[in-house]
Structures are given as C-alpha cells and as structure tokens.
Design a protein around this motif. Structure first.
Motif, mmCIF file in Angstrom:
data_model
loop_
_atom_site.group_PDB
_atom_site.id
_atom_site.type_symbol
_atom_site.label_atom_id
_atom_site.label_comp_id
_atom_site.label_asym_id
_atom_site.label_seq_id
_atom_site.Cartn_x
_atom_site.Cartn_y
_atom_site.Cartn_z
ATOM 1 N N ALA A 132 0.795 -1.243 0.112
ATOM 2 C CA ALA A 132 0.206 0.107 0.010
ATOM 3 C C ALA A 132 0.826 1.194 -0.043
ATOM 4 O O ALA A 132 0.538 2.189 -0.606
ATOM 5 C CB ALA A 132 -1.011 -0.101 1.346
ATOM 6 N N ALA A 169 -7.109 -5.512 2.224
ATOM 7 C CA ALA A 169 -7.477 -4.675 1.622
ATOM 8 C C ALA A 169 -6.335 -3.780 1.158
ATOM 9 O O ALA A 169 -6.251 -3.242 0.057
ATOM 10 C CB ALA A 169 -8.479 -3.828 2.609
ATOM 11 N N THR A 173 -5.133 -2.873 -2.693
ATOM 12 C CA THR A 173 -5.134 -1.379 -2.911
ATOM 13 C C THR A 173 -3.560 -1.207 -3.564
ATOM 14 O O THR A 173 -3.395 -0.608 -4.665
ATOM 15 C CB THR A 173 -5.188 -0.508 -1.731
ATOM 16 O OG1 THR A 173 -6.542 -0.619 -1.071
ATOM 17 C CG2 THR A 173 -4.960 0.799 -2.082
#
Length: 200
Positions: A132, A169, A173
């Motif tokens: 991320a 998540a 991303t």
C-alpha cells in the motif's frame, strides 16, 4: 378451550363466576389498598365481559408471578381457576392487582473480562502495508514504485490466505495502483519507442 386439570369448578361440572352479593368479596391477595385496574387492552370498564384473550393474559401474569416466587402453589392454582371462571374484566383485574403485569426483568451482572481471555485481533501483514505504501508513492517516484507494489501485493495476499492475517484490503490497494502505474509506464515507453523509430 381446554382447561387445566386442577381447576376448582370441575367437581360439580359447572364453572361459577367469582362474584359476591353486589361486589366481589375481599380476598387475602387483594392487599390493604384499592386494587388498580388491570392493564389489558386500553382501559376497559370493570363490568365489561371478559374475552378468552383477557383470561389468557391474566393467567400469563399469574404464571409470571408464580415463577418469580410471589405466589404459592395453592394460591396460584386457586387464582388461575378463578381467572378461567371470571365473567368480567373487573374480576380479572382483582386477581392480578397485587402482581407485576408480566415478568420482572433481571439485569445481567456486568463482569470484567480479562484481556487474556478476549479474542486476539489478527496481526496486519507487513508486506500488505509495504504494498500500500509503494502504491501511494507511485506518483512521487514517477511510477518506479509500481513494480514493488505489485510484487509485495501478490506476496502479501498469498501469506494472508495461508496465515489468516489482516491487511488484504491494503494488499489489494497496492496491487491495483501498482498495476495501473506499471501499465501506464509501459504504454508511455512503448509510445516513445515507436515515435523514435518513426522519426529515424
């Protein structure tokens, strides 16, 4: 309607309403004060004829009082028998006037649970965080961080599926941004090579 086997009027086969001469005779469960109207549907007149539903509601209140230890077995059976034999709402109101209108709620005690016994939160995967971060700095590095974002994102998702860690998540991303950056730079480089070859 089927009545319980212990109802008192089954001796002679004829149910008798609970009435005296003019007004109901005082019973030992009425207490010293004036009985309050039974909260049935709204505020019916005491002389209104009782329905089957009115009798069942009164019996439910009696059962709750018996279950909470407010009535002894004999008195409970006697009142239930009179409830099924009652003709008016007023008679039912006298039978339940000294009882709560339903079971009394007992709040559950609040207990402190030591942190040792609390469910552990899954740890966030480090590679997912790195993916991320690389995806976030793609613009600052002119897309050079896109490839690390993609590599770390794939590795993080594989580890998360195996270990059950958190951070899927974040890994996703980083993957999306990394692939967009990588594909974008690939298109730009391809266009530059084509332009250079065409101008030669």
């Amino acid at each position: 309607m089927t009545h319980p086997s212990w109802q008192p009027w089954q001796g002679n086969g004829t149910p008798q309403p609970w009435q005296g001469s003019g007004s109901p005779a005082p019973q030992r469960w009425q207490g010293g004060g004036v009985p309050q109207p039974w909260a049935g549907q709204g505020s019916p007149s005491p002389s209104m004829l009782a329905s089957h539903a009115d009798r069942e509601r009164a019996v439910d209140v009696l059962r709750a009082g018996f279950g909470e230890g407010r009535l002894e077995q004999g008195e409970f059976e006697k009142r239930v028998g009179r409830a099924y034999a009652a003709r008016t709402v007023g008679e039912l109101a006298l039978l339940v006037a000294d009882l709560p209108q339903g079971p009394v709620p007992h709040p559950a005690p609040v207990m402190h649970v030591p942190g040792t016994f609390l469910p552990a939160r899954p740890q966030t995967n480090g590679k997912a965080v790195g993916s991320a971060v690389c995806g976030a700095v793609c613009l600052l590095t002119f897309g050079l961080a896109g490839v690390p974002a993609v590599v770390l994102g794939h590795a993080a998702r594989a580890e998360i599926r195996r270990t059950g860690e958190a951070g899927d998540a974040l890994a996703l991303t980083g993957l999306v941004i990394g692939w967009l950056s990588t594909v974008g730079w690939a298109i730009i480089l391809t266009a530059m090579i084509v332009a250079a070859a065409a101008s030669a």
